[in-house]
Design an enzyme around this catalytic site. Sequence first.
Site, short mmCIF file in Angstrom:
data_model
loop_
_atom_site.label_atom_id
_atom_site.label_comp_id
_atom_site.label_asym_id
_atom_site.label_seq_id
_atom_site.Cartn_x
_atom_site.Cartn_y
_atom_site.Cartn_z
N HIS A 243 -30.56 -35.63 21.29
CA HIS A 243 -31.11 -34.33 21.68
C HIS A 243 -30.95 -33.21 20.63
CE1 HIS A 243 -31.16 -35.93 25.84
NE2 HIS A 243 -29.90 -36.31 25.64
C1 BDR Z 1 -27.83 -31.97 26.38
O1 BDR Z 1 -26.67 -32.15 27.19
C2 BDR Z 1 -25.60 -32.60 26.42
O2 BDR Z 1 -25.01 -33.71 27.03
C3 BDR Z 1 -26.12 -32.91 25.04
O3 BDR Z 1 -25.17 -32.54 24.07
C4 BDR Z 1 -27.38 -32.08 24.94
O4 BDR Z 1 -27.11 -30.79 24.44
C5 BDR Z 1 -28.89 -32.97 26.80
O5 BDR Z 1 -29.23 -32.80 28.13
#
Ligand code: BDR
Length: 313
Positions: A243
Amino acid sequence: MPQPRKIIIDTDPGQDDAVAILLALGSPELDIVGISAVAGNVPLKLTEKNARKICELAGRPDIKVYAGAIRPLVRQLVTAEEVHGQTGLNGPQLPEPVMKLQDQYAVDFIVETLMREESGTITLCPLGPLTNIALALIREPRIAPRIKEIVLMGGGYFEGGNVTPAAEFNIYVDPHAADVVFRSGIPIVMMPLDVTHKALTTTQRTQAFRKLGTKVGIATADMLEFFERYDEGKYGTDGGPLHDPCVIAYLLKPELFKGRHCNVTVETASELTMGMTVVDWWGVTKREKNAMVMRDIDHDGFFALLVERLGRL
Ligand code: BDR
Ligand code: CA
């Protein structure tokens, strides 16, 4: 080369946050003015420490790391140890950091930096819940027009949510903070699950980091191999969504992403859909367009950029 772009990374590391920080550190086009930690994937004590571990891994103990909000504005903190492990950075064995945490509160650091630096020169890069950013906007509203842009990872629309059927983790954890940010009038670029679910850490891609043969390359492969196991089980894919590095990649190569300028409103009332990012993709309301919502990514180009930049560290 033009002057490097000044950024503040607001983050809750998190293995994918860590890779985002490494991408920024490996990129001379960016000048990290500071890293502000927030509670999210794991509690604040761990996220600020993890941010320092990553700076040291990259040989950059000079980067200033600040600790911010310990909990969301209104709701109880929800964390994600099932994804990231107990430390938030499970996978590699990284030493305890030697570099010090800055004394200043992260929210004060954000406000002070924006009021001091020339207006329109600082970009905010939130990779976690938006608590610190909302607190800064509430504390000093004059910072809003001084922010060049907010490029954030959060939300989801066509993909739905990853923590509830409706909500993505970062927005779900602090929907009230997200609401403050999306109503701020600041130019926003949003990297939702619709993009990040197309950026999968396949075996071949993880191996490309390992093959760098460097401390950073091997630690990155170890982080991703830990991080992806949860999502591989959940989505049945080879690899998990990477992400947060999408935010930094956008600053370096915006042409890797495609999206649409639309209105985004955050649900803060209904428990069922709490933290949902309601994107008016088809323009069916008269609500003002407040965010560039990305939907597509050149994922091969994205991973090529990552390997090349992390290879410089
Ligand atoms: C987001 O949530 C976190 O677990 C990750 O770091 C990312 O920023 C994805 O949904
Ligand atoms: Ca994150």
